[in-house]
Design an enzyme around this catalytic site. Structure first.
Site, short mmCIF file in Angstrom:
data_model
loop_
_atom_site.label_atom_id
_atom_site.label_comp_id
_atom_site.label_asym_id
_atom_site.label_seq_id
_atom_site.Cartn_x
_atom_site.Cartn_y
_atom_site.Cartn_z
CG ASP A 1 -2.24 0.51 1.11
OD1 ASP A 1 -2.37 1.57 0.50
OD2 ASP A 1 -3.19 -0.13 1.61
CG ASP B 1 -4.66 5.59 1.03
OD1 ASP B 1 -5.57 4.76 1.24
OD2 ASP B 1 -4.54 6.66 1.67
CD GLU C 1 -8.99 4.22 -1.26
OE1 GLU C 1 -9.87 4.02 -0.42
OE2 GLU C 1 -8.12 5.09 -1.10
CG HIS D 1 -9.29 -1.27 5.16
ND1 HIS D 1 -9.17 -1.29 3.79
CD2 HIS D 1 -8.69 -0.12 5.55
CE1 HIS D 1 -8.52 -0.21 3.38
NE2 HIS D 1 -8.21 0.51 4.44
CG ASP D 2 -11.43 2.16 4.02
OD1 ASP D 2 -10.97 2.25 5.16
OD2 ASP D 2 -10.75 2.37 2.99
#
Ligand code: GLC
Length: 525
Positions: free
Chosen positions: A97, A199, A265, A324-325
């Site tokens: 990431d 990200d 993302e 995870h969000d």
């Protein structure tokens, strides 16, 4: 899309909740490394590790204070090397990431920038004088609540942060920021990582004039949640600026030398907005398509979103089942056994599309969100009453017993009141009818569908309302998101090659498909 990732299946490891090898209650790299054989056996091809860099953990690692190190809580750089080496031996690729929109406020770059207006790195971040009334320079809001600006007493200016005040945004107009990140990419590529998940890839570049964003329907009510306030603005000046692609063009040249991939993302909710990130051969290799994890269990709506997404990004999209969000798929689709059944059917649908489906850790166990009191995620901590992201982040239950095989210590976040031994990986491994074994069968079947992988285009079929069906190559995929069994008329005699639930059959050119099931039928090519 061509390259080693063509036809791949991805798997997201949220490191701190995956597997804890040293008993401190936090998942770590050695823990993840031990589970690699399990992932290879599951049938995935690429793993993505969430941030493991040194970090004050204000946003659980998305506040990085050193981009070329590893936080002690997760291990060491040598642990990354070992994990990558083992993964490669098992035929798995590794994405890590990259968090380029912002650093931690404890990063030495920011410490230097905030020390004085004359600091060498002052302009690596976005500083502005207060508005005439002393308030923030514009109306932008943080994704996590409150203004996107924090006043710094020492130097008398505001700095920009689209997330927490502890996550100051970098100034991507600065050439030295750009060269610093090219060096970071090279550092990790030289260590053998196969690519990056980037990200908030749509946010690095901002409007040069930092103009106000317009309100869509006027300012929101005083008691609106941060998410509601955020949604009330039309983010034309703080997000999705076309010039962000210049950065990815530079990175693509670096990635090319290593045969590595860049997956953004791009958290934009209109599928069409993804096109410019992935078109051509010099932008991102792929973008995560978030509209697919915002949709309810509603056939016409699922079809619309998938159809628009495929039209916008073709095989250059990554399809997240959960993350995870966001709430897990099984929770979004109603929870309980029905939610898990639908999540499996949805995974099978995503698996038949061009592009790369991504399983979020625990999806293969059919997990719903863990029922925990919100308390760890900064969204919940800072905004009383707001739904945080803890439910999707509870640790993985590997085995019956205290600590569920995740840790021998006290887990950093509870497992959730709704976890029990039957959900664990070990219990499911032993049960042929489990969600885990169903996912294994699905991925094994998908791998063998050569006619599917050979075809880039998708033909959408008009069938019974509630059923989402398309043909790709010699495979017809159909998902029944309606509330009763449906019959799909096949264009030719076909063979049922996979179904996510029982009572599915092909007879006389008809596919009989129970509710909440996806089937693959092989047609004559
Ligand atoms: C991304 C991450 C999220 C994080 C945010 C800020 O959306 O997935 O977890 O909070 O960026 O870095």
């Amino acid at each position: 899309m061509t390259g080693w990732w063509e036809g791949a299946v991805g798997y997201q490891i949220y490191v701190r909740s995956f597997a804890d090898a040293d008993g401190d209650g936090v998942g770590d790299l050695p823990g993840a490394r031990e589970r690699l054989p399990y992932l290879a056996d599951l049938g995935v091809d690429v793993i993505w590790l969430t941030p493991f860099y040194p970090s004050p953990q204000a946003d659980h690692g998305y506040d990085v204070s050193d981009y070329t190190g590893v936080d002690l809580v997760f291990g060491s750089v040598a642990d990354v090397d070992h994990l990558v080496a083992d993964a490669h031996r098992l035929g798995l690729r590794v994405l890590i990431d990259l968090v380029p929109n912002h650093t931690s406020d404890r990063h030495p770059w920011f410490a230097d920038a905030r020390a004085s207006r004359d600091s060498d790195r002052r302009d690596w971040y976005v500083w502005r004088d207060p508005a005439p009334d002393g308030g923030p320079p514009n109306n932008w809001v943080s994704h996590f609540g409150g203004p996107a600006w924090t006043f710094d007493e020492v130097t008398g200016q505001y700095y920009l942060h689209l997330f927490l005040p502890e996550q100051p945004d970098l100034n991507w107009d600065h050439p030295e920021v750009r060269s610093a990140f090219r060096r970071i990419l090279t550092f990790w590529f030289d260590r053998g990582v196969d690519g990056f998940r980037i990200d908030v890839a749509h946010a690095l570049v901002k409007d040069p004039g930092l103009r106000d964003d317009p309100w869509i329907d006027g300012p929101p009510a005083d008691d609106a949640s941060p998410q509601e306030v955020f949604a009330a603005l039309d983010h034309v000046h703080d997000l999705d600026q076309p010039a962000v692609l210049d950065i990815y063009r530079e990175w693509r040249q670096v990635a090319r030398r290593y045969d590595a991939v860049l997956v953004g993302e791009v958290y934009l909710l209109r599928p069409e907005a993804l096109t410019r990130y992935v078109e051509g051969r010099d932008g991102l290799h792929a973008a995560f398509c978030f509209p697919v994890l915002k949709v309810d269990w509603d056939g016409p709506r699922i079809r619309e979103i998938l159809q628009r997404s495929v039209a916008a990004g073709g095989d250059r999209l990554a399809w997240p089942l959960s993350s995870h969000d966001d709430p897990r798929a099984a929770t979004r689709f109603g929870g309980g056994p029905t939610g898990s059944r639908r999540a499996l059917a949805y995974l099978a649908l995503l698996c038949a599309l061009p592009g790369v489906p991504f399983i979020y850790q625990g999806d293969e166990l059919g997990l719903e969100d863990g029922e925990v009191a919100a308390g760890a995620d900064p969204i919940a901590v800072r905004n009383p009453g707001a739904t945080g992201r803890d439910g999707a982040r509870t640790p993985i239950p590997w085995a019956p017993g205290p600590g569920y095989g995740f840790t021998t210590g006290e887990p950093w976040l509870g497992f959730g009141a709704n976890r029990h031994d039957g959900l664990t990986m070990l219990a499911q491994d032993a049960d042929p009818g489990s969600h885990l074994n169903a996912v294994r069968r699905l991925l094994a079947c998908r791998r063998g569908l050569t006619g599917l992988h050979a075809a880039a285009t998708v033909q959408w079929l008009d069938t019974t309302p509630g059923v989402v069906a398309f043909r790709r190559g010699d495979v017809l995929a159909a998902c029944n998101a309606g509330d009763r069994s449906a019959v799909v008329t096949l264009p030719a005699d076909g063979e049922l090659v996979h179904a996510t639930g029982g009572d599915t059959r092909v007879e006389d050119r008809e596919l009989h498909l129970p509710a909440d099931v996806t089937a693959y039928v092989r047609l004559p090519s």
